[in-house]
Write a protein that holds these residues in place. Structure first.
Motif, mmCIF file in Angstrom:
data_model
loop_
_atom_site.group_PDB
_atom_site.id
_atom_site.type_symbol
_atom_site.label_atom_id
_atom_site.label_comp_id
_atom_site.label_asym_id
_atom_site.label_seq_id
_atom_site.Cartn_x
_atom_site.Cartn_y
_atom_site.Cartn_z
ATOM 1 N N UNK A 95 0.778 -1.189 0.031
ATOM 2 C CA UNK A 95 -0.143 0.052 -0.044
ATOM 3 C C UNK A 95 0.882 1.238 -0.030
ATOM 4 N N UNK A 96 1.943 1.145 0.534
ATOM 5 C CA UNK A 96 2.834 2.493 0.710
ATOM 6 C C UNK A 96 3.609 2.784 -0.607
ATOM 7 N N UNK A 97 4.073 1.534 -1.074
ATOM 8 C CA UNK A 97 5.299 2.099 -2.371
ATOM 9 C C UNK A 97 4.727 1.522 -3.679
ATOM 10 N N UNK A 98 3.856 0.313 -3.778
ATOM 11 C CA UNK A 98 3.475 -0.198 -5.076
ATOM 12 C C UNK A 98 2.310 0.582 -5.700
ATOM 13 N N UNK A 152 -4.942 -1.829 11.805
ATOM 14 C CA UNK A 152 -4.214 -0.900 12.569
ATOM 15 C C UNK A 152 -2.560 -0.776 12.261
ATOM 16 N N UNK A 153 -2.105 -2.014 12.595
ATOM 17 C CA UNK A 153 -0.672 -2.416 12.381
ATOM 18 C C UNK A 153 -0.294 -1.822 10.733
ATOM 19 N N UNK A 154 -1.072 -2.299 9.735
ATOM 20 C CA UNK A 154 -0.971 -2.102 8.465
ATOM 21 C C UNK A 154 -0.849 -0.581 8.350
ATOM 22 N N UNK A 155 -1.990 0.079 8.765
ATOM 23 C CA UNK A 155 -1.856 1.683 8.720
ATOM 24 C C UNK A 155 -0.681 2.264 9.337
ATOM 25 N N UNK A 161 6.224 4.031 6.288
ATOM 26 C CA UNK A 161 6.884 3.893 4.579
ATOM 27 C C UNK A 161 6.742 5.049 3.886
ATOM 28 N N UNK A 162 5.619 5.804 3.966
ATOM 29 C CA UNK A 162 5.091 6.970 3.282
ATOM 30 C C UNK A 162 6.351 7.991 3.669
ATOM 31 N N UNK A 163 6.809 7.990 4.777
ATOM 32 C CA UNK A 163 7.879 9.127 5.417
ATOM 33 C C UNK A 163 9.233 8.570 4.584
ATOM 34 N N UNK A 266 9.140 3.951 21.619
ATOM 35 C CA UNK A 266 9.129 5.296 21.696
ATOM 36 C C UNK A 266 9.380 6.181 20.304
ATOM 37 N N UNK A 267 10.566 5.424 19.456
ATOM 38 C CA UNK A 267 10.843 5.912 18.487
ATOM 39 C C UNK A 267 9.842 5.701 17.340
ATOM 40 N N UNK A 268 9.661 4.468 17.319
ATOM 41 C CA UNK A 268 8.389 3.939 16.368
ATOM 42 C C UNK A 268 7.051 4.922 16.768
ATOM 43 N N UNK A 269 6.533 5.228 17.622
ATOM 44 C CA UNK A 269 5.525 5.927 17.928
ATOM 45 C C UNK A 269 5.613 7.510 17.518
ATOM 46 N N UNK A 270 7.029 7.877 17.931
ATOM 47 C CA UNK A 270 7.012 9.272 17.524
ATOM 48 C C UNK A 270 7.299 9.775 16.101
ATOM 49 N N UNK A 271 8.164 8.600 15.365
ATOM 50 C CA UNK A 271 8.425 8.884 13.974
ATOM 51 C C UNK A 271 7.215 8.652 13.157
ATOM 52 N N UNK A 272 6.415 7.687 13.624
ATOM 53 C CA UNK A 272 5.175 7.303 12.738
ATOM 54 C C UNK A 272 4.251 8.632 12.846
ATOM 55 N N UNK A 273 4.069 9.258 14.145
ATOM 56 C CA UNK A 273 3.036 10.010 14.264
ATOM 57 C C UNK A 273 3.601 11.411 13.470
ATOM 58 N N UNK A 274 5.034 11.714 13.134
ATOM 59 C CA UNK A 274 5.236 12.856 12.359
ATOM 60 C C UNK A 274 5.301 12.629 10.948
ATOM 61 N N UNK A 275 5.268 11.324 10.345
ATOM 62 C CA UNK A 275 5.282 10.919 9.030
ATOM 63 C C UNK A 275 4.134 11.355 8.584
ATOM 64 N N UNK A 276 4.003 12.029 7.318
ATOM 65 C CA UNK A 276 2.689 12.380 6.876
ATOM 66 C C UNK A 276 2.270 11.618 5.563
#
Length: 276
Positions: A95-98, A152-155, A161-163, A266-276
């Motif tokens: 979903x994110x790249x193809x 939820x995990x896929x989202x 990945x989009x970031x 924590x890094x995963x939550x923070x960076x995922x939240x900042x990726x648009x």
């Protein structure tokens, strides 16, 4: 001086709130060492700690110890985590790249499944697994994790990945990498913080999923920790101290995993939240 006073005040408030949040666990630990008749007393710690609550609770059955049930649960969790992490990463990469027809439509359908109450699918899933002969086995508890791991995990992974800059994909393509090579050598290593987040959530949620375990497992030999704890309630004379002792031990795996993986979590939550 004012800065020092402000820091001391903040530390005091944080310590006070931390102790307030930890109070139920402290009471829990104290109650696990009490006699049954002492549980109603307004004391945090017993006058005479009953350490044998842990040994007797661990060997509460003549046929099984809690080590057997911990082994069953950890074995089930291994399949859940591996299946959830691996398949969620693959689906999210798609979903994110193809690019494929109706990608946005199918992704919207995927997100809509997050709004579907779990109770709606309980009966159809049970009928399906019963007809396939999988009831009273770990298959109904593990197999669903091998189909994407959950919307939820896929989202979560798609947002991560989009970031990731597409320039990395283009550079890998120039070097001769295929679509699968890009996923394995470029995307997957960069997904580590998000994958740790998925693994922790999958472990904790499936460890605590008492309803599914009691629904599909009926043989004592296959019981998980949650079902073993219920066996204390089924007894005529409930030993509450032993029950509280074993229930306290049952949270240790989740706490240990979170403690060692909290940096990536924590890094995963923070960076995922900042990726648009």
């Amino acid at each position: 001086m004012s800065t020092l006073r402000s820091k001391l005040t903040n530390h005091f408030l944080l310590t006070a709130f931390s102790l307030l949040m930890l109070y139920p666990v402290i009471w829990w630990a104290g109650a696990s060492l009490k006699k049954t008749e002492e549980l109603s007393l307004p004391t945090l710690w017993p006058s005479t700690p009953m350490w044998e609550n842990y040994s007797k609770g661990w060997h509460f059955s003549a046929d099984y110890t809690f080590a057997h049930f911990f082994g069953n649960t950890l074995l089930m969790e291994l399949g859940n985590v591996l299946g959830g992490v691996a398949t969620a990463a693959i689906v999210a990469y798609g979903f994110g790249r193809l690019s494929f027809k109706l990608r946005g439509f199918w992704f919207s359908i995927l997100l809509l499944t997050m709004m579907l109450p779990g109770q709606v699918t309980v009966v159809p899933q049970y009928i399906l697994f019963n007809k396939l002969g999988f009831v009273d086995s770990y298959v109904p508890l593990v197999l669903p994790h091998f189909f994407g791991g959950g919307a939820f995990f896929i989202f979560l992974l798609v947002q991560f990945i989009r970031g990731i800059p597409r320039d990395l994909d283009e550079a890998a393509t120039i070097d001769g990498a295929s679509v699968y090579g890009i996923f394995w050598r470029v995307i997957l290593p960069l997904l580590k913080p998000a994958l740790v987040t998925v693994a922790i959530f999958t472990f904790i949620w499936s460890w605590d999923d008492f309803f599914a375990q009691v629904l599909y497992l009926s043989s004592v030999d296959k019981f998980t920790v949650g079902l073993a704890l219920r066996m204390f309630i089924d007894q005529f004379d409930i030993q509450w101290g032993q029950l509280l002792a074993m229930s306290l031990l049952s949270i240790f795996p989740s706490v240990i995993i979170f403690f060692f993986a909290q940096k990536h979590f924590v890094e995963g939550i923070a960076t995922t939240g900042l990726k648009g």
